[in-house]
Design an enzyme around this catalytic site. Structure first.
Site, PDB file in Angstrom:
ATOM      1  N   MET A   1     -42.080 -70.632  21.286  1.00 51.45           N
ATOM      2  CA  MET A   1     -41.314 -71.023  20.062  1.00 51.45           C
ATOM      3  C   MET A   1     -40.233 -70.332  19.651  1.00 51.45           C
ATOM      4  O   MET A   1     -40.040 -69.162  19.483  1.00 51.45           O
ATOM      5  CB  MET A   1     -42.504 -70.838  18.838  1.00 51.45           C
TER       6      MET A   1
ATOM      7  N   SER B   1     -46.280 -67.336  25.013  1.00 48.20           N
ATOM      8  CA  SER B   1     -46.536 -67.639  23.938  1.00 48.20           C
ATOM      9  C   SER B   1     -47.070 -69.271  23.842  1.00 48.20           C
ATOM     10  O   SER B   1     -47.879 -69.566  24.733  1.00 48.20           O
ATOM     11  CB  SER B   1     -45.566 -67.679  22.829  1.00 48.20           C
ATOM     12  N   GLN B   2     -46.748 -69.974  23.269  1.00 52.04           N
ATOM     13  CA  GLN B   2     -47.018 -71.574  23.099  1.00 52.04           C
ATOM     14  C   GLN B   2     -46.936 -72.115  24.586  1.00 52.04           C
ATOM     15  O   GLN B   2     -47.432 -72.843  24.985  1.00 52.04           O
ATOM     16  CB  GLN B   2     -46.474 -72.366  22.046  1.00 52.04           C
TER      17      GLN B   2
ATOM     18  N   HIS C   1     -46.539 -59.136  19.310  1.00 56.89           N
ATOM     19  CA  HIS C   1     -46.390 -60.413  20.148  1.00 56.89           C
ATOM     20  C   HIS C   1     -45.216 -60.298  21.351  1.00 56.89           C
ATOM     21  O   HIS C   1     -43.984 -60.172  20.853  1.00 56.89           O
ATOM     22  CB  HIS C   1     -46.193 -61.632  19.270  1.00 56.89           C
TER      23      HIS C   1
ATOM     24  N   ASP D   1     -50.814 -57.668  18.140  1.00 55.04           N
ATOM     25  CA  ASP D   1     -50.150 -59.038  17.709  1.00 55.04           C
ATOM     26  C   ASP D   1     -50.239 -59.309  16.283  1.00 55.04           C
ATOM     27  O   ASP D   1     -51.531 -59.350  15.821  1.00 55.04           O
ATOM     28  CB  ASP D   1     -50.923 -59.963  18.509  1.00 55.04           C
TER      29      ASP D   1
END
Ligand SMILES: *[C@@H]1O[C@H](CO)[C@@H](O)[C@H](O)[C@H]1NC(C)=O
Ligand SMILES: *[C@@H]1O[C@H](CO)[C@@H](O)[C@H](O)[C@H]1NC(C)=O
Ligand SMILES: *[C@@H]1O[C@H](CO)[C@@H](O)[C@H](O)[C@H]1NC(C)=O
Length: 305
Positions: free
Chosen positions: A40, A114-115, A288, A232
């Protein structure tokens, strides 16, 4: 602005990667190609994030073809699309890119950041050709998120807007169609609303019905590697990075993948994959996406050879 700001979160840890290249011995044949999908607020080619990852992989594995996915016509569109382009459309676009790329037709490995981790899993499930060999989800939210405590980088205006929208009505039709993060929003308290109205995550996680081809295609992976960041502060709950989630009906206690009905009913083949040793759960210290070069080299590169 979003691009340069959001690149910052990876910069610190990635800068050190560039200068510690260790060239491996030349293998007989080049390693399989690699496809990477950014997270993102990021883009394919930010030199401080995906650009650096690409370079680092190329240094470690000479001769490798690395495709860093760009969704849109340029880096600015790519960043915008990571917030606002329907994930089902994004997956379709990526499937077309992969199908057209002559270098990928013998198969490829994939790393989603991530996403990008859950998006590439959708690619594996929906588009079996060309075939994905290993899927590596780096901090991906395989069971979605319930909360957006912080966004990576500096794109805080967008982040505040998204947080408000999600809290106000993540499952409304309009929001589902237009906001990427709503499409993997998973409300454990209103599990039935999520199941009925999530246009992306509930579909790929077989919440409404079981699509046998999703199961078959996912099980065709050699390995499905999931990397969790122990510290995270962005993903809620962090165990989603290992395919776990909040126990249904509340948002405090979490359960590991093995205790979810997705696993026990084996709607996605994960149980069978687990028994066959195809699921790899890795954990690393840090916030993260704060990947450390040595760790990446030791734990991820071996899957790319
Ligand atoms: C199952 O998934 C495939 C691949 O996306 C799709 O073509 C097919 O229509 C789906 N089947 C059902 C019953 O939804
Ligand atoms: C979800 O869909 C099922 C089946 O169509 C329906 O019975 C149920 O009332 C729906 N629940 C919600 C909260 O939308
Ligand atoms: C990160 O999390 C691990 C596991 O919870 C903990 O042992 C470690 O101290 C944490 N590290 C930092 C820097 O907070």
């Amino acid at each position: 602005m979003a691009a340069s700001g959001s690149g910052g979160f990876l910069a610190v840890s990635l800068l050190s990667w560039c200068c510690a290249a260790r060239v491996l011995g030349h293998p007989d044949s080049p390693p399989p190609p690699l496809v990477i999908w950014h997270g993102m607020g990021d883009s394919c080619c930010n030199p401080l994030s995906m650009g650096a990852v690409k370079k680092m992989v190329e240094k470690q594995l000479p001769g490798i073809y690395v495709l860093s996915l760009e969704i849109g016509k340029n880096m600015v569109e790519d960043v915008e699309n990571s917030f606002f382009l329907n994930v089902n459309s994004q997956v379709r676009i990526v499937c077309e890119i992969l199908a057209k790329d002559p270098k990928l037709q013998q198969g490829y490995n994939a790393i989603g950041f991530s996403q990008g981790g859950q998006f590439l899993r959708a690619v594996a499930q929906r588009c079996p050709l060309p075939s994905m060999m290993n899927l590596i989800s780096v901090g991906g939210q395989q069971q979605g998120v319930f909360g957006l405590p912080r966004c990576p980088g500096e794109s805080s205006h967008i982040c505040d807007f998204i947080r408000k929208t999600l809290n106000a009505g993540a499952y409304s039709k309009v929001v589902q169609k237009r906001l990427v993060q709503a499409e993997y929003w998973h409300d454990p308290i209103k599990e039935d609303v999520y199941r009925n109205h999530s246009i992306f995550l509930a579909d790929i996680n077989q919440e409404r019905s079981v699509n046998e081809s999703y199961k078959k295609n996912l099980m065709a992976l050699k390995k499905f590697v999931m990397v969790k960041f122990l510290n995270d502060s962005i993903v809620d709950p962090v165990v989603s990075e290992w395919f776990g989630f909040y126990r249904s009906g509340q948002a405090k206690e979490t359960v590991p993948l093995q205790e979810t009905t997705l696993y026990t009913e084996d709607r996605l083949g994960l149980k069978e994959m687990d028994k066959a040793g195809k699921l790899v759960f890795l954990a690393t210290e840090g916030d993260h996406l704060q990947l450390n070069e040595e760790w990446f080299y030791a734990h991820i590169i071996p899957f790319l050879k």
